[in-house]
Design a protein around this motif. Structure first.
Motif, short mmCIF file in Angstrom:
data_model
loop_
_atom_site.label_atom_id
_atom_site.label_comp_id
_atom_site.label_asym_id
_atom_site.label_seq_id
_atom_site.Cartn_x
_atom_site.Cartn_y
_atom_site.Cartn_z
N UNK A 16 0.83 -1.20 0.00
CA UNK A 16 0.00 0.00 0.00
C UNK A 16 0.86 1.26 0.00
N UNK A 17 2.02 1.17 0.70
CA UNK A 17 2.93 2.33 0.73
C UNK A 17 3.66 2.51 -0.61
N UNK A 18 3.63 1.48 -1.40
CA UNK A 18 4.33 1.48 -2.69
C UNK A 18 3.35 1.85 -3.80
N UNK A 19 2.77 3.02 -3.68
CA UNK A 19 1.78 3.52 -4.65
C UNK A 19 0.60 2.56 -4.83
N UNK A 20 0.24 1.88 -3.77
CA UNK A 20 -0.89 0.96 -3.86
C UNK A 20 -0.69 -0.15 -4.87
N UNK A 21 0.53 -0.69 -4.88
CA UNK A 21 0.83 -1.80 -5.79
C UNK A 21 -0.21 -2.91 -5.60
N UNK A 22 -0.78 -3.38 -6.68
CA UNK A 22 -1.83 -4.40 -6.55
C UNK A 22 -1.23 -5.77 -6.23
#
Lengths: 140, 82
Positions: B16-22
């Protein structure tokens, strides 16, 4: 749900259905004869045909929905699940074969031995796919 | 329910902290299915060492920034003082 979990569901349903048909036929024949029915080539042919056609149609249907996953190899978690399920399935075949041999050794009834081995093969395949479903859902 | 491994992880938090990586994108990066990423996040599956390294490299952090051990410290487990 992953491709392999869907496939396990499809195979479980096909195998349970085919096995119930087989069991119903053998039990029905046994009641009519009031004895253990002999092995039937026709029944085995119907069972194998049903399982083959059911699994091909089912697998093709699932693969069409998940084309990318269907072409990819199983990942590390899926490999553990497939290995565990295969191991349990193998134990079941062995158990039924041993029970059949034990029964044959005690009563010399060849038809029962045949039915034990066939039942073992059917149940082991069902156990393999059902345990895959359970492990996919529950975790390894 | 299978016994949960005593390994904790911050995969969801880092994702989530990583640009909301899916989950699907992370799964593709590390070469597993999305369901395996879900199982890791829920603590139902401990990834292999290789996948653990792949995950930490995706987030650009160390292995211990992603995974932790929730059991007693090593000294207690080994019977420290004996």
């Amino acid at each position: 749900m992953t491709f392999r979990e869907k496939l396990a569901w499809v195979m479980s349903i096909v195998l349970v259905w085919a096995s119930l048909y087989y069991l119903g036929y053998v039990l029905g024949q046994g009641l009519g004869l009031e004895a253990v029915p002999p092995p039937s080539v026709e029944l085995a042919f119907v069972y194998v045909s049903f399982v083959m056609i059911g699994s091909i149609v089912g697998a093709a249907g699932v693969a069409l929905q998940n084309t990318e996953e269907a072409n990819a190899p199983a990942d590390e978690r899926e490999r553990i699940i497939l290995d565990k399920a295969g191991k349990w399935s193998g134990y079941l075949v062995g158990l039924f074969a041993m029970l059949g041999v034990l029964h044959y050794w005690m009563f010399q009834e060849g038809n029962i031995l045949f039915h034990f081995v066939v039942a073992g093969l059917m149940l082991s395949q069902i156990a393999k796919y059902v345990s895959q479903v359970v492990l996919f859902r529950r975790g390894v | 329910m299978a016994k949960r491994p005593p390994i904790t992880n911050r995969v969801r938090e880092l994702r989530e902290a990583h640009d909301g990586l899916s989950q699907a994108a992370l799964a593709k990066e590390i070469g597993v299915t999305r369901q395996t990423v879900i199982a890791i996040e829920q603590g139902r599956y401990s990834p292999s060492l290789e996948s653990a390294f792949r995950i930490s490299r995706v987030f650009g952090v160390g292995l211990e920034d992603v995974f932790g051990w929730e059991g007693p410290p090593r000294g207690d487990a080994m019977g420290e003082g004996s």
